[in-house]
Motif scaffolding. Structure first.
Motif, PDB file in Angstrom:
ATOM      1  N   LEU A 337     -90.075  83.400 -24.959  1.00 14.97           N
ATOM      2  CA  LEU A 337     -89.364  82.522 -24.026  1.00 14.97           C
ATOM      3  C   LEU A 337     -88.434  81.571 -24.779  1.00 14.97           C
ATOM      4  N   ILE A 338     -88.946  80.993 -25.878  1.00 16.44           N
ATOM      5  CA  ILE A 338     -88.102  80.102 -26.689  1.00 16.44           C
ATOM      6  C   ILE A 338     -86.923  80.876 -27.262  1.00 16.44           C
ATOM      7  N   LEU A 339     -87.201  82.102 -27.739  1.00 16.69           N
ATOM      8  CA  LEU A 339     -86.122  82.945 -28.256  1.00 16.69           C
ATOM      9  C   LEU A 339     -85.087  83.226 -27.172  1.00 16.69           C
ATOM     10  N   PHE A 340     -85.579  83.483 -25.944  1.00 11.45           N
ATOM     11  CA  PHE A 340     -84.662  83.744 -24.833  1.00 11.45           C
ATOM     12  C   PHE A 340     -83.794  82.518 -24.547  1.00 11.45           C
ATOM     13  N   LEU A 341     -84.424  81.327 -24.516  1.00 13.38           N
ATOM     14  CA  LEU A 341     -83.661  80.107 -24.227  1.00 13.38           C
ATOM     15  C   LEU A 341     -82.621  79.840 -25.311  1.00 13.38           C
ATOM     16  N   LEU A 342     -83.024  80.017 -26.585  1.00 14.57           N
ATOM     17  CA  LEU A 342     -82.070  79.801 -27.677  1.00 14.57           C
ATOM     18  C   LEU A 342     -80.936  80.814 -27.617  1.00 14.57           C
ATOM     19  N   THR A 343     -81.303  82.079 -27.357  1.00 13.25           N
ATOM     20  CA  THR A 343     -80.278  83.125 -27.274  1.00 13.25           C
ATOM     21  C   THR A 343     -79.355  82.884 -26.090  1.00 13.25           C
ATOM     22  N   ALA A 344     -79.959  82.499 -24.939  1.00 12.89           N
ATOM     23  CA  ALA A 344     -79.146  82.235 -23.749  1.00 12.89           C
ATOM     24  C   ALA A 344     -78.198  81.056 -23.989  1.00 12.89           C
ATOM     25  N   ARG A 345     -78.703  80.022 -24.675  1.00 14.21           N
ATOM     26  CA  ARG A 345     -77.853  78.866 -24.974  1.00 14.21           C
ATOM     27  C   ARG A 345     -76.700  79.269 -25.899  1.00 14.21           C
ATOM     28  N   PHE A 346     -77.029  80.050 -26.923  1.00 14.22           N
ATOM     29  CA  PHE A 346     -76.002  80.507 -27.853  1.00 14.22           C
ATOM     30  C   PHE A 346     -74.962  81.369 -27.132  1.00 14.22           C
ATOM     31  N   PHE A 347     -75.464  82.289 -26.278  1.00 16.03           N
ATOM     32  CA  PHE A 347     -74.534  83.155 -25.554  1.00 16.03           C
ATOM     33  C   PHE A 347     -73.705  82.348 -24.558  1.00 16.03           C
ATOM     34  N   HIS A 348     -74.325  81.305 -23.945  1.00 20.91           N
ATOM     35  CA  HIS A 348     -73.573  80.464 -23.008  1.00 20.91           C
ATOM     36  C   HIS A 348     -72.380  79.817 -23.714  1.00 20.91           C
ATOM     37  N   HIS A 349     -72.589  79.358 -24.942  1.00 19.00           N
ATOM     38  CA  HIS A 349     -71.497  78.761 -25.713  1.00 19.00           C
ATOM     39  C   HIS A 349     -70.396  79.796 -25.966  1.00 19.00           C
ATOM     40  N   ILE A 350     -70.815  81.001 -26.359  1.00 18.10           N
ATOM     41  CA  ILE A 350     -69.832  82.073 -26.590  1.00 18.10           C
ATOM     42  C   ILE A 350     -69.123  82.428 -25.288  1.00 18.10           C
ATOM     43  N   TYR A 351     -69.920  82.510 -24.206  1.00 17.03           N
ATOM     44  CA  TYR A 351     -69.355  82.906 -22.918  1.00 17.03           C
ATOM     45  C   TYR A 351     -68.319  81.884 -22.434  1.00 17.03           C
TER      46      TYR A 351
END
Length: 524
Positions: A337-351
């Motif tokens: 879940l933490i990995l998902f949140l970090l990945t989602a946050r990182f992807f949100h910045h890219i997006y």
């Protein structure tokens, strides 16, 4: 059929959630499998440790019991020989009970019995004894007639489980008396045939002390201790598989056998009995379900005649590992879940950076050549944004230059159209005037040539006059052609100027149209 567009963010979320779900599922399945293997392995190890404790106690008890019994054997043999000396080889008929009682009391024995072959010659029975229960005790009844005959003949008898055997001597292990019916009594029996006699001297001592010794320091004590110390242990037992296979062995006197030598075997099932009745036994462990409760059972063979049996509470044993595994699984899920949140946050910045460039391209599509994007993340997207901004600047400059050139072209085309229009009108006037003038001149020349030919016609017989008339005809023809050529040239020039005027007008229209298109772009 039009495919519904799915945003990059949604695609990413769907794929990352699917991937994490598959990872969590596979990880959970692997952990559950490894957990079960660990539970079985740990249960086996713990069961083997307990079994080794029982085995060590059994071996130590057997060693101590054998040592004690050996001392008793030697003592009984010496007592039997001493009794033979006291009886002085007299026949059995001359031996009295009182005499045997005195010898018993002097030697501290539990009893003495004299066995002799029956008159029927088919049995050996007790004829004189300190205990009345021993009178009439039959060797044949218990299957030992041949052993008795071997003793009487001076041979070396053999009985399975005998603790001592030699010529004329046999000592049996501690066993329950076959003649005491009221309550169980345990004795150590020796059988001695004195040479040159026809009877067997049977001294025996009470062996309850030895029996109680094995109860106090033997397997039962260790089993009780293990049961108290280990809450997962349900029961332990030392079993005799041969007795399970042949229950009649439990009723024989020698060797004394019981199904359960030590411990308890209350949780037995048909599966257990099937295993115990097999001929070729190996170490076996399995999980049995009794009254809705999982029980882990292990059978550990000790040689060919005994088996150590253990029953453990599988639920209690597996509970700590289950808790540990659940903690690991929950920790893994939290990590995912933490990995998902970090990945989602990182992807949100890219997006968001991609969206900036996307909005810029959308504005460019609408004609806004001033649209810029600002991406400052130090990645390839920043390079893409800078490249796009430079492209926008170049497009802006290019369209501005084209707009200026189009305006200049439009001005020139208007001027050219005006000049061409004036030239066409002027040329039309000039061509009309020149055509009329050339036609008038041609008419005058033609009229002059006609008059000349008419004047010379009467003299055309003259060769010179004929030549002149021919030349006049040629000149008239040339004049007609020259006039026609002048007219055609004037018309062609007029058409050319007219075409130039039309093209200038078209160029002006194109320039206006281009300026209209350029006006749609937003320029700096």
């Amino acid at each position: 059929m039009k495919v519904k567009n799915i945003t990059l963010r949604r695609q990413f979320l769907i794929r990352i959630v699917s991937a994490l779900f598959i990872i969590a599922l596979c990880s959970g399945a692997i952990q559950i499998y490894l957990m079960k293997e660990q539970i079985i392995r740990q249960t086996n190890q713990e069961a083997e440790v307990l079994a080794r404790d029982v085995l060590r106690t059994v071996e130590q008890t057997e060693l101590a019991t054998q040592s004690i019994e050996h001392q008793i054997d030697l003592k009984l043999i010496s007592y039997a020989k001493h009794i033979a000396t006291l009886l002085q080889g007299r026949p059995a008929e001359q031996i009295t009970q009182e005499e045997l009682l005195k010898i018993r009391d002097d030697l501290g024995l539990a009893g003495i019995t004299i066995f002799q072959e029956a008159k029927s010659k088919d049995d050996i029975v007790g004829v004189v004894a300190t205990e009345k229960e021993e009178i009439g005790f039959s060797f044949k009844k218990f299957g030992y007639y041949e052993v008795g005959k071997m003793l009487l003949s001076g041979g070396k008898p053999f009985i399975p489980g005998a603790t001592f055997s030699d010529k004329n001597v046999l000592v049996l292990p501690i066993a329950q008396s076959g003649s005491h019916k009221t309550e169980p009594a345990f004795f150590k029996y020796a059988y001695y045939h004195a040479p040159n006699t026809d009877y067997i001297i049977n001294p025996y001592i009470e062996a309850n002390e030895v029996y109680h010794y094995t109860e106090v320091v033997g397997p039962n004590k260790t089993i009780n201790k293990l049961m108290k110390e280990n809450d997962v242990l349900l029961e332990i037992a030392v079993l005799h598989p041969k007795v399970f296979a042949n229950p009649s062995l439990e009723k024989q006197l020698y060797p004394p056998l019981k199904k359960i030598e030590a411990g308890s075997f209350r949780l037995q099932t048909g599966k257990d009995r099937d295993f115990l009745t097999k001929r070729d036994m190996k170490k076996v462990s399995y999980i049995d379900k009794i009254d809705g409760k999982k029980v882990y059972k292990m059978f550990l063979p000790l040689g060919d005649d005994r088996v150590i049996y253990l029953a453990l509470d599988y639920g209690k044993m597996s509970a700590p590992l289950y808790r540990h595994s659940i903690i690991l699984i929950v920790s893994g899920l939290v990590s995912l879940l933490i990995l998902f949140l970090l990945t989602a946050r990182f992807f949100h910045h890219i997006y968001e950076n991609i969206r900036k460039i996307q909005r810029q391209i959308k504005l460019l599509e609408e004609g806004n050549l001033t649209a810029k994007s600002e991406v400052n993340d130090g990645s390839e997207l920043e390079n893409l944004s800078e490249s796009t901004n430079r492209m926008v600047d170049k497009l802006n400059q290019l369209v501005t230059d084209i707009q200026e050139q189009a305006a200049h072209t439009q001005r020139l085309s208007v001027l050219l159209e005006a000049v061409a229009s004036q030239s066409v009108e002027k040329m039309y006037e000039l061509s009309t005037e020149a055509t009329m003038k050339s036609r008038e001149q041609l008419y005058e020349i033609t009229e002059f040539f006609d008059e000349m030919i008419a004047a010379l016609q009467p003299y055309k017989q003259d060769e010179n006059i004929g030549n002149v008339i021919e030349r006049v005809e040629v000149m008239r023809k040339m004049a007609n052609e020259q006039t026609a050529a002048t007219t055609e040239m004037t018309i062609a020039l007029s058409d050319l100027l007219q075409s130039l005027h039309e093209q200038a007008r078209e160029l002006s229209e194109i320039s206006n149209l281009l300026l209209d298109y350029m006006a749609k772009f937003k320029l700096s």
